[in-house]
Scaffold this motif. Structure first.
Motif, short mmCIF file in Angstrom:
data_model
loop_
_atom_site.label_atom_id
_atom_site.label_comp_id
_atom_site.label_asym_id
_atom_site.label_seq_id
_atom_site.Cartn_x
_atom_site.Cartn_y
_atom_site.Cartn_z
N ASP A 28 0.86 -1.18 0.00
CA ASP A 28 0.00 0.00 0.00
C ASP A 28 0.89 1.23 0.00
O ASP A 28 1.79 1.36 0.84
CB ASP A 28 -0.89 0.03 1.24
CG ASP A 28 -1.95 -1.06 1.22
OD1 ASP A 28 -2.43 -1.39 0.12
OD2 ASP A 28 -2.30 -1.57 2.29
N PHE A 30 0.99 5.10 0.56
CA PHE A 30 0.25 6.22 1.13
C PHE A 30 0.92 7.56 0.88
O PHE A 30 0.35 8.59 1.18
CB PHE A 30 0.05 6.01 2.63
CG PHE A 30 -0.78 4.81 2.94
CD1 PHE A 30 -2.13 4.80 2.69
CD2 PHE A 30 -0.20 3.68 3.47
CE1 PHE A 30 -2.91 3.69 2.97
CE2 PHE A 30 -0.97 2.56 3.76
CZ PHE A 30 -2.32 2.56 3.50
N ASP A 71 -5.33 10.17 -6.90
CA ASP A 71 -6.72 9.75 -6.67
C ASP A 71 -7.07 9.59 -5.19
O ASP A 71 -8.02 8.91 -4.85
CB ASP A 71 -7.01 8.47 -7.44
CG ASP A 71 -6.13 7.31 -7.01
OD1 ASP A 71 -5.19 7.52 -6.22
OD2 ASP A 71 -6.40 6.18 -7.46
N THR A 72 -6.31 10.23 -4.29
CA THR A 72 -6.63 10.15 -2.87
C THR A 72 -7.08 11.51 -2.36
O THR A 72 -6.86 12.53 -2.98
CB THR A 72 -5.42 9.71 -2.03
OG1 THR A 72 -4.39 10.70 -2.18
CG2 THR A 72 -4.89 8.37 -2.45
N ASN A 73 -7.71 11.49 -1.21
CA ASN A 73 -8.14 12.72 -0.56
C ASN A 73 -7.22 12.99 0.63
O ASN A 73 -7.66 13.18 1.74
CB ASN A 73 -9.59 12.61 -0.11
CG ASN A 73 -10.11 13.91 0.47
OD1 ASN A 73 -9.55 14.97 0.23
ND2 ASN A 73 -11.16 13.81 1.24
N MET A 74 -5.92 12.97 0.37
CA MET A 74 -4.95 13.07 1.46
C MET A 74 -4.90 14.46 2.08
O MET A 74 -4.39 14.62 3.17
CB MET A 74 -3.56 12.67 0.96
CG MET A 74 -3.43 11.21 0.62
SD MET A 74 -3.72 10.12 2.02
CE MET A 74 -2.24 10.42 2.98
#
Length: 84
Positions: A28, A30, A71-74
């Motif tokens: 994964d 992150f 494509d993340t909402n980090m």
């Protein structure tokens, strides 16, 4: 992801070197912590190793920069380890 490596093992007085090691696993991703670097410096340090077309730079409210997948909402979900 497949990781191929050579490793050295010590067990009491016994020693074996350059033993093959192969690991196949899911990873994964992150993001990459970039400290309190600017967007320009963060991208400059990561760009030689990763394709920036799939990544973006974000910074949390403490000024810690992270390169994350696009494509993340980090921006609202940054997990920051350590003291800053």
């Amino acid at each position: 992801m497949i990781i191929d490596a050579l490793c050295d093992l010590y067990l009491n007085e016994a020693f074996s070197n350059r033993l093959p090691l192969k690991i196949e696993t899911e990873v994964d991703f992150f993001g990459i912590l970039c400290g309190r670097n600017s967007e320009e410096n963060s991208i400059k340090s990561v760009q030689p190793f990763l394709d920036m077309r799939n990544l973006k730079w974000v910074q949390n409210k403490y000024g810690v920069s992270v390169i994350v997948p696009k494509d993340t909402n980090m921006e609202s979900n940054l997990l920051v380890l350590g003291k800053y």
